[in-house]
Design a protein around this motif. Sequence first.
Motif, mmCIF file in Angstrom:
data_model
loop_
_atom_site.group_PDB
_atom_site.id
_atom_site.type_symbol
_atom_site.label_atom_id
_atom_site.label_comp_id
_atom_site.label_asym_id
_atom_site.label_seq_id
_atom_site.Cartn_x
_atom_site.Cartn_y
_atom_site.Cartn_z
ATOM 1 N N ILE A 114 45.887 32.231 37.099
ATOM 2 C CA ILE A 114 45.331 32.083 35.752
ATOM 3 C C ILE A 114 44.239 33.118 35.495
ATOM 4 O O ILE A 114 43.450 32.977 34.564
ATOM 5 C CB ILE A 114 44.793 30.653 35.509
ATOM 6 N N ASP A 115 44.189 34.145 36.355
ATOM 7 C CA ASP A 115 43.286 35.289 36.162
ATOM 8 C C ASP A 115 41.814 34.879 36.137
ATOM 9 O O ASP A 115 41.028 35.372 35.330
ATOM 10 C CB ASP A 115 43.652 36.035 34.875
ATOM 11 N N CYS A 116 41.428 33.961 37.018
ATOM 12 C CA CYS A 116 40.018 33.559 37.106
ATOM 13 C C CYS A 116 39.197 34.759 37.586
ATOM 14 O O CYS A 116 39.563 35.422 38.558
ATOM 15 C CB CYS A 116 39.883 32.391 38.082
ATOM 16 N N GLY A 139 44.195 39.625 43.626
ATOM 17 C CA GLY A 139 43.773 40.146 42.330
ATOM 18 C C GLY A 139 42.544 39.498 41.730
ATOM 19 O O GLY A 139 42.170 39.815 40.591
ATOM 20 N N ILE A 140 41.905 38.574 42.446
ATOM 21 C CA ILE A 140 40.666 37.987 41.923
ATOM 22 C C ILE A 140 39.561 39.027 42.062
ATOM 23 O O ILE A 140 39.279 39.517 43.162
ATOM 24 C CB ILE A 140 40.302 36.686 42.667
ATOM 25 N N LEU A 157 42.632 23.312 36.054
ATOM 26 C CA LEU A 157 43.233 24.640 35.944
ATOM 27 C C LEU A 157 43.518 24.993 34.486
ATOM 28 O O LEU A 157 43.304 26.137 34.053
ATOM 29 C CB LEU A 157 44.533 24.699 36.751
ATOM 30 N N THR A 158 43.981 24.013 33.724
ATOM 31 C CA THR A 158 44.266 24.255 32.303
ATOM 32 C C THR A 158 42.999 24.620 31.547
ATOM 33 O O THR A 158 43.004 25.520 30.694
ATOM 34 C CB THR A 158 44.929 23.008 31.672
ATOM 35 N N LEU A 159 41.896 23.927 31.848
ATOM 36 C CA LEU A 159 40.617 24.267 31.213
ATOM 37 C C LEU A 159 40.252 25.723 31.488
ATOM 38 O O LEU A 159 39.896 26.475 30.568
ATOM 39 C CB LEU A 159 39.521 23.330 31.723
ATOM 40 N N LEU A 160 40.355 26.138 32.748
ATOM 41 C CA LEU A 160 40.014 27.514 33.117
ATOM 42 C C LEU A 160 40.947 28.520 32.448
ATOM 43 O O LEU A 160 40.522 29.603 32.033
ATOM 44 C CB LEU A 160 40.059 27.666 34.639
ATOM 45 N N GLU A 161 42.204 28.144 32.334
ATOM 46 C CA GLU A 161 43.173 29.020 31.672
ATOM 47 C C GLU A 161 42.825 29.194 30.196
ATOM 48 O O GLU A 161 42.905 30.308 29.646
ATOM 49 C CB GLU A 161 44.580 28.444 31.835
#
Length: 299
Positions: free
Chosen positions: A227-229, A267-268, A189-193
């Motif tokens: 994280i707004d993916c 919201g995705i 998740l941190t990577l994607l963020e």
Amino acid sequence: MCSQKPSKPYLRIPPWLRVKIPCNKTYTATTELVKDLNLNTVCQSAKCPNMFECFTSHTATFLIMGNTCTRNCAFCNISNDPVEKLDAEEPARVAEAAKRLGLKHVVITSVTRDDLPDGGANHFAATIKAVRDTLPDCSIEVLIPDLQGDKASLQIVIDAEPDIINHNVETPPMHYDAIRPQADYQQSLTLLERVKEAGCRSKSGLMVGLGETDEEVRGVIDDLAAIDCDIVTIGQYMRPSRLHPEVERYVHPDVFEEYAEYGRSKGIKHMFSAPLVRSSYNAAMFADEAAPESVNEAN
């Protein structure tokens, strides 16, 4: 008299997952092209059920840095035998293959290379550059490993400016110990963020049928929304062989649509959820739909 543990009922593959296997010149030509250029595809290595359709459509997802992995995820069909030495000529061959196939959207993924100090980030960057130099109007999507959470390695990929950076969370966190034991959900998740913070379009995906509940799937969707993916894919796990975990359930197409509706409600922007959806399946269409509005209007 010993009591026997009741066996699990056999799950038959439902009709919506039965794939017709075509046999035509286009499929053969794509197979021969990949072989001729000494390339690997995740389509072949992972025994993707969409391989025949994709190869027939002159598309393939290129698998760089060899076809053996330093990890041993339970769901994956890619071998974890000793890894190969990096091939400096591979980026140019990927670009040549993309050119011969006439691709407008190139998807590049890799095995996980924990043996490399940068996790293979520089090799990704070199491949992105080679494709850009050969096909300047082509969009590029990379599906990267977690790079062991190294921020500098991720920045190398970001600086190469692919159009989409994808990293799959694969399964809810409660199932990591059994399914993805060498990975860390929060690290993914941190990577994607960080991808989003750098201004890049982010993408992630997961499989269902590995013992998770619908509530856990919605929990992953919540985390990705937080994280707004930009793009999320959800597909059915299909057992590559008898050595892999059994399918715990076949999720009905209506439930996949419910996942998609839930993601959109959170919201995705772009939810792609169906039994045969995979990270790179119809990726060009996904990229087109997920392109910034200003780009779509300009075209």
